[in-house]
Design an enzyme around this catalytic site. Sequence first.
Site, PDB file in Angstrom:
ATOM      1  N   ASN A   1     -10.499  -0.017   0.456  1.00 34.69           N
ATOM      2  CA  ASN A   1      -9.042   0.027   0.457  1.00 34.69           C
ATOM      3  C   ASN A   1      -8.546  -0.562  -0.861  1.00 34.69           C
ATOM      4  O   ASN A   1      -8.659  -1.767  -1.090  1.00 34.69           O
ATOM      5  CB  ASN A   1      -8.504  -0.773   1.648  1.00 34.69           C
ATOM      6  CG  ASN A   1      -6.986  -0.730   1.767  1.00 34.69           C
ATOM      7  OD1 ASN A   1      -6.279  -0.521   0.789  1.00 34.69           O
ATOM      8  ND2 ASN A   1      -6.490  -0.952   2.969  1.00 34.69           N
TER       9      ASN A   1
ATOM     10  N   CYS B   1       0.799  -1.230   0.000  1.00 36.03           N
ATOM     11  CA  CYS B   1       0.000   0.000   0.000  1.00 36.03           C
ATOM     12  C   CYS B   1       0.830   1.278   0.000  1.00 36.03           C
ATOM     13  O   CYS B   1       0.289   2.364  -0.187  1.00 36.03           O
ATOM     14  CB  CYS B   1      -0.965  -0.003   1.184  1.00 36.03           C
ATOM     15  SG  CYS B   1      -2.145  -1.370   1.140  1.00 36.03           S
TER      16      CYS B   1
ATOM     17  N   HIS C   1      -3.316   7.157   2.899  1.00 38.27           N
ATOM     18  CA  HIS C   1      -3.749   5.858   2.377  1.00 38.27           C
ATOM     19  C   HIS C   1      -5.068   5.472   3.032  1.00 38.27           C
ATOM     20  O   HIS C   1      -5.201   5.492   4.263  1.00 38.27           O
ATOM     21  CB  HIS C   1      -2.680   4.805   2.665  1.00 38.27           C
ATOM     22  CG  HIS C   1      -3.177   3.400   2.521  1.00 38.27           C
ATOM     23  ND1 HIS C   1      -3.799   2.946   1.379  1.00 38.27           N
ATOM     24  CD2 HIS C   1      -3.155   2.339   3.383  1.00 38.27           C
ATOM     25  CE1 HIS C   1      -4.141   1.686   1.540  1.00 38.27           C
ATOM     26  NE2 HIS C   1      -3.754   1.296   2.747  1.00 38.27           N
TER      27      HIS C   1
END
EC number: 2.3.1.180
Length: 327
Positions: A278, A106, A248
């Site tokens: 996500n 990520c 994020h």
Amino acid sequence: MAGVGGYVPPDVVTNKDLTRRLRTSEEWIRTRTGIGARHVIAPGTATSDLAVEAGRRALESAGAGRVDTVVLATTTPDRPCPATAPEVATRLGLGGVAAFDIAAVCTGFLYGLATAGGLIASGGAERVLLVAADAFTTLIDPGDRATAVIFADGAGAVVLRAGEAGEAGAVGPVVLGSDGELGELIEVPAGGSRQRSSGRPAAVGEEFFRMRGRETFRHAVERMADAAHAALEGAGWTVADVDRLAAHQANARILAAVGDRIGIAPGRRLSNIEEVGNTGAASIPLLLAQATARGEVRAGERVLLTAFGGGLTWGATTVTWPALPSP
């Protein structure tokens, strides 16, 4: 940054859809994650398909027909070998340019941003297309309540060009870090050389993504906040200088804790997690593309970026947002 683009596949899975196969409720999902829906790829679709669409939109936003290099940040390449970036470049009409993948889960977009910036600063490239794309649902056990409600598919991209530190679009110093001792917090145990060379077949479920949620939460908050403060210091900014925080989109609880720890008021935090979930490495550039389209981030505003991912990896940087056409 001279251009931005984002893309999510059209198929949507709502919280109600998930309750039909998981022992959970719509209220539990939203309370724990802040997510209401997530986009997922259709059968036969791959990461490259997402990356090509986001890359095309970023090139259009920048008015750039050509770049020198294509960098793809992804945890879900189309195949273990070869890299996916060369195919993305060819499908965008950029065949012949340098193209390679980066794997930092990520945090991949920020690792890619540092890499692209280094290429430009060294004279190795004048324009770089940086794409972050993940088909994360291909790694998720559909019966695992802890991960199936969180992760989704999508892509985001930016075009980077050589410029001056004081102009709009200027990217500040990129702060990066990692901790391999904690790699097992976020992992896919099977499929790599360690499992393949062991002589044993993968155990049931080892092909799926695993995450130790409680420990990940603590490290994510600490690492993103600390990296953000270091990036602010490197750019010569204070927290008060920040107009927008683009973190994020891990889950809503992490986002709230990170924002509070840095000292960014809720009204200055960009978020799209409720509608897209996500999306891994794609999270930040997709967020920036959607925020630009909605007018939630405007030219001249100071934006702080921060991320955390498996590895463990983390990073942060700053950017003075440029005037861009809606992607």
